[in-house]
Write a protein that holds these residues in place. Structure first.
Motif, PDB file in Angstrom:
ATOM      1  N   ASP A   1      -7.129  25.186  61.687  1.00 46.76           N
ATOM      2  CA  ASP A   1      -8.008  25.132  62.849  1.00 46.76           C
ATOM      3  C   ASP A   1      -9.270  25.948  62.561  1.00 46.76           C
ATOM      4  N   GLU A   2     -10.424  25.264  62.465  1.00 45.08           N
ATOM      5  CA  GLU A   2     -11.667  25.944  62.123  1.00 45.08           C
ATOM      6  C   GLU A   2     -12.465  26.372  63.359  1.00 45.08           C
ATOM      7  N   ARG A   3     -11.877  26.203  64.536  1.00 48.23           N
ATOM      8  CA  ARG A   3     -12.579  26.650  65.727  1.00 48.23           C
ATOM      9  C   ARG A   3     -12.632  28.179  65.774  1.00 48.23           C
ATOM     10  N   PRO A   4     -13.646  28.731  66.483  1.00 45.42           N
ATOM     11  CA  PRO A   4     -13.725  30.195  66.599  1.00 45.42           C
ATOM     12  C   PRO A   4     -12.470  30.768  67.237  1.00 45.42           C
ATOM     13  N   ALA A   5     -12.230  32.059  66.970  1.00 42.37           N
ATOM     14  CA  ALA A   5     -11.063  32.731  67.538  1.00 42.37           C
ATOM     15  C   ALA A   5     -11.064  32.628  69.055  1.00 42.37           C
ATOM     16  N   TYR A   6     -12.218  32.889  69.657  1.00 45.64           N
ATOM     17  CA  TYR A   6     -12.394  32.727  71.103  1.00 45.64           C
ATOM     18  C   TYR A   6     -13.728  32.026  71.335  1.00 45.64           C
ATOM     19  N   TYR A   7     -13.767  31.181  72.344  1.00 45.78           N
ATOM     20  CA  TYR A   7     -15.024  30.509  72.674  1.00 45.78           C
ATOM     21  C   TYR A   7     -14.926  29.968  74.091  1.00 45.78           C
ATOM     22  N   GLY A   8     -16.073  29.657  74.661  1.00 44.81           N
ATOM     23  CA  GLY A   8     -16.096  29.125  76.015  1.00 44.81           C
ATOM     24  C   GLY A   8     -17.462  29.330  76.633  1.00 44.81           C
ATOM     25  N   SER A   9     -17.483  29.546  77.931  1.00 54.11           N
ATOM     26  CA  SER A   9     -18.739  29.782  78.638  1.00 54.11           C
ATOM     27  C   SER A   9     -18.587  30.972  79.575  1.00 54.11           C
ATOM     28  N   ILE A  10     -19.727  31.583  79.873  1.00 55.56           N
ATOM     29  CA  ILE A  10     -19.755  32.813  80.665  1.00 55.56           C
ATOM     30  C   ILE A  10     -20.605  32.599  81.906  1.00 55.56           C
ATOM     31  N   LYS A  11     -20.038  32.928  83.055  1.00 53.24           N
ATOM     32  CA  LYS A  11     -20.800  32.945  84.298  1.00 53.24           C
ATOM     33  C   LYS A  11     -21.024  34.403  84.676  1.00 53.24           C
ATOM     34  N   PHE A  12     -22.287  34.826  84.659  1.00 51.74           N
ATOM     35  CA  PHE A  12     -22.610  36.218  84.964  1.00 51.74           C
ATOM     36  C   PHE A  12     -22.671  36.413  86.475  1.00 51.74           C
ATOM     37  N   ALA A  26     -19.138  32.262  71.330  1.00 46.59           N
ATOM     38  CA  ALA A  26     -18.107  32.085  70.311  1.00 46.59           C
ATOM     39  C   ALA A  26     -17.920  33.401  69.591  1.00 46.59           C
ATOM     40  N   CYS A  27     -16.676  33.793  69.401  1.00 46.18           N
ATOM     41  CA  CYS A  27     -16.338  34.990  68.634  1.00 46.18           C
ATOM     42  C   CYS A  27     -16.007  34.560  67.206  1.00 46.18           C
ATOM     43  N   LEU A  28     -16.750  35.115  66.236  1.00 43.98           N
ATOM     44  CA  LEU A  28     -16.650  34.671  64.850  1.00 43.98           C
ATOM     45  C   LEU A  28     -16.377  35.827  63.905  1.00 43.98           C
ATOM     46  N   SER A  29     -15.781  35.526  62.773  1.00 47.96           N
ATOM     47  CA  SER A  29     -15.672  36.495  61.687  1.00 47.96           C
ATOM     48  C   SER A  29     -17.048  36.684  61.053  1.00 47.96           C
ATOM     49  N   SER A  30     -17.310  37.897  60.574  1.00 48.11           N
ATOM     50  CA  SER A  30     -18.570  38.161  59.880  1.00 48.11           C
ATOM     51  C   SER A  30     -18.671  37.357  58.583  1.00 48.11           C
ATOM     52  N   LYS A  31     -17.545  36.794  58.113  1.00 49.11           N
ATOM     53  CA  LYS A  31     -17.534  36.003  56.879  1.00 49.11           C
ATOM     54  C   LYS A  31     -17.808  34.526  57.133  1.00 49.11           C
ATOM     55  N   THR A  32     -18.048  34.156  58.386  1.00 46.26           N
ATOM     56  CA  THR A  32     -18.363  32.768  58.709  1.00 46.26           C
ATOM     57  C   THR A  32     -19.654  32.352  58.016  1.00 46.26           C
ATOM     58  N   LEU A 129     -13.040  37.619  77.723  1.00 43.71           N
ATOM     59  CA  LEU A 129     -13.544  36.534  76.880  1.00 43.71           C
ATOM     60  C   LEU A 129     -12.518  36.065  75.860  1.00 43.71           C
ATOM     61  N   LYS A 130     -11.317  36.631  75.890  1.00 45.56           N
ATOM     62  CA  LYS A 130     -10.287  36.235  74.930  1.00 45.56           C
ATOM     63  C   LYS A 130      -9.592  34.958  75.399  1.00 45.56           C
ATOM     64  N   ARG A 131     -10.358  33.898  75.397  1.00 44.99           N
ATOM     65  CA  ARG A 131      -9.900  32.576  75.826  1.00 44.99           C
ATOM     66  C   ARG A 131     -10.507  31.522  74.912  1.00 44.99           C
ATOM     67  N   ARG A 132      -9.994  30.312  75.006  1.00 45.44           N
ATOM     68  CA  ARG A 132     -10.530  29.207  74.221  1.00 45.44           C
ATOM     69  C   ARG A 132     -10.861  28.046  75.149  1.00 45.44           C
ATOM     70  N   GLY A 133     -12.153  27.739  75.251  1.00 46.81           N
ATOM     71  CA  GLY A 133     -12.594  26.574  76.004  1.00 46.81           C
ATOM     72  C   GLY A 133     -12.650  26.749  77.500  1.00 46.81           C
ATOM     73  N   GLU A 134     -12.636  27.965  78.013  1.00 42.30           N
ATOM     74  CA  GLU A 134     -12.661  28.200  79.452  1.00 42.30           C
ATOM     75  C   GLU A 134     -13.986  28.814  79.882  1.00 42.30           C
ATOM     76  N   GLU A 135     -14.304  28.637  81.176  1.00 42.16           N
ATOM     77  CA  GLU A 135     -15.425  29.362  81.758  1.00 42.16           C
ATOM     78  C   GLU A 135     -14.902  30.652  82.353  1.00 42.16           C
ATOM     79  N   ARG A 136     -15.545  31.769  81.976  1.00 45.83           N
ATOM     80  CA  ARG A 136     -15.083  33.074  82.412  1.00 45.83           C
ATOM     81  C   ARG A 136     -16.167  33.782  83.214  1.00 45.83           C
ATOM     82  N   ASN A 137     -15.735  34.456  84.277  1.00 41.89           N
ATOM     83  CA  ASN A 137     -16.647  35.304  85.035  1.00 41.89           C
ATOM     84  C   ASN A 137     -16.794  36.635  84.308  1.00 41.89           C
ATOM     85  N   TYR A 138     -18.034  37.092  84.198  1.00 45.56           N
ATOM     86  CA  TYR A 138     -18.302  38.341  83.479  1.00 45.56           C
ATOM     87  C   TYR A 138     -19.147  39.236  84.368  1.00 45.56           C
TER      88      TYR A 138
END
Length: 246
Positions: A1-12, A26-32, A129-138
Motif C-alpha cells: 500500500d503506497e498511500r500515505p500513513a495518514y491522509y484526509g481533509s481538515i476543517k478548521f 498527507a503524513c509522509l516519510s521524509s524518504k518519500t 489527524l491519525k486517520r485515512r480518508g476522513e474529514e477531521r475537525n481541527y
C-alpha cells in the motif's frame, strides 16, 4: 500500500474565511520521493501544475514587522501569486512568516494553493489527524511553543513529514527535493526570506542549491538582515569590477 500513513481533509473550527473548502493533508516519510509528492498534488488533489513556485521562509516565531513592510509583503505576495498561477510553499504552521503568507492568500477567488510542509511530530493536536480518508475537525487548543505549533487555518494543503525525530526541520530536505523536481519540469523557483534563524539557513541553502532565485527582505531582520549585509559589499565590489571592464 503506497498511500500515505495518514491522509484526509481538515476543517478548521476557527476559520471565518472561505478558503474553498477543507484543507487536504498527507503524513509522509521524509524518504518519500519528490515525484510521489507531486503526484499527490496533481493527481489526488487535482492541482494544476504552477507556472512559478513562490517558496516563503523565515521567522517561525511571532513577527513584529513594520506595518508598512507587512502590508507591502502581503499585498505583493497575493498579487504575484494571483497573476502567475503560482503555488506557494511555506512551513505550514500558524506563526511567523507562515501565518503571514496564509493570511495574505486567504479568501481569494480562484484560490492560490498555499501548501505547508511541516514536521509531523512538532504539530500540536496531531492525534486527530491519525486517520485515512476522513474529514477531521481541527482546533487550536494550546499556545504555540518551542515544542509544538498548530497548523495554519489559511493553508489549502499540508504535507506533514516524519523523519523519526522530535525536532523542527524534518520537512526541509523533502521540501527542497520537491522544489528541485519542479524546476526540472521548467517551473521557476523564487524563495522569499523574511527574518529567520538556524532552520532558515538550512532552508535557504537547500533551495539555493536547487537553483532558486533568493529574495532577502533585509528590513525584516534576523537571517535575512545578516545575509543581506554580508552580500551587499560583494555586490558593490562586483559592480565596480564590471564597470572597470567596460
Amino acid at each position: 500500500d503506497e498511500r500515505p500513513a495518514y491522509y484526509g481533509s481538515i476543517k478548521f473550527k476557527e476559520s471565518v474565511v472561505d478558503n474553498g473548502g477543507p484543507a487536504r493533508y498527507a503524513c509522509l516519510s521524509s524518504k518519500t520521493s519528490a515525484d510521489k509528492v507531486l503526484k499527490v498534488l496533481t493527481d489526488a488533489w487535482k492541482q494544476k501544475k504552477p507556472s512559478v513556485l513562490l517558496s516563503v521562509s523565515g521567522s517561525a516565531q511571532d513577527m513584529r514587522l513594520d506595518p508598512y513592510l507587512k502590508d507591502l509583503f502581503t499585498r505583493g505576495l497575493a498579487s504575484a501569486a494571483r497573476c502567475t498561477d503560482a503555488w506557494v510553499f511555506t512551513g505550514g504552521t500558524d506563526t511567523g512568516v507562515m501565518e503571514l503568507a496564509g493570511s495574505a492568500l486567504a479568501g481569494q477567488s480562484g484560490r492560490t494553493p498555499c501548501i505547508g510542509f511541516a514536521s509531523w511530530k512538532m504539530i500540536s493536536h496531531r492525534d486527530v489527524l491519525k486517520r485515512r480518508g476522513e474529514e477531521r475537525n481541527y482546533r487550536k487548543l494550546t499556545a504555540n511553543s518551542s515544542k509544538s505549533a498548530a497548523l495554519d487555518k489559511n493553508h489549502t494543503h499540508f504535507f506533514l513529514v516524519d523523519n523519526g525525530s522530535d525536532e523542527w526541520g524534518a520537512e526541509i530536505a523533502l521540501r527542497a527535493d520537491v522544489e528541485e523536481e519542479l524546476q526540472k519540469q521548467n517551473v521557476p523557483l523564487v524563495l522569499l526570506v523574511l527574518g529567520g534563524g538556524p532552520n532558515t539557513v538550512d532552508q535557504v541553502v537547500a533551495s539555493a542549491i536547487a537553483g532558486a532565485q533568493v529574495l532577502l527582505v533585509k528590513e525584516s531582520g534576523g537571517f535575512a538582515l545578516a545575509m543581506a549585509e554580508f552580500f551587499e559589499p560583494l555586490l558593490v565590489d562586483r559592480a565596480k569590477l564590471v564597470a572597470s571592464r567596460d
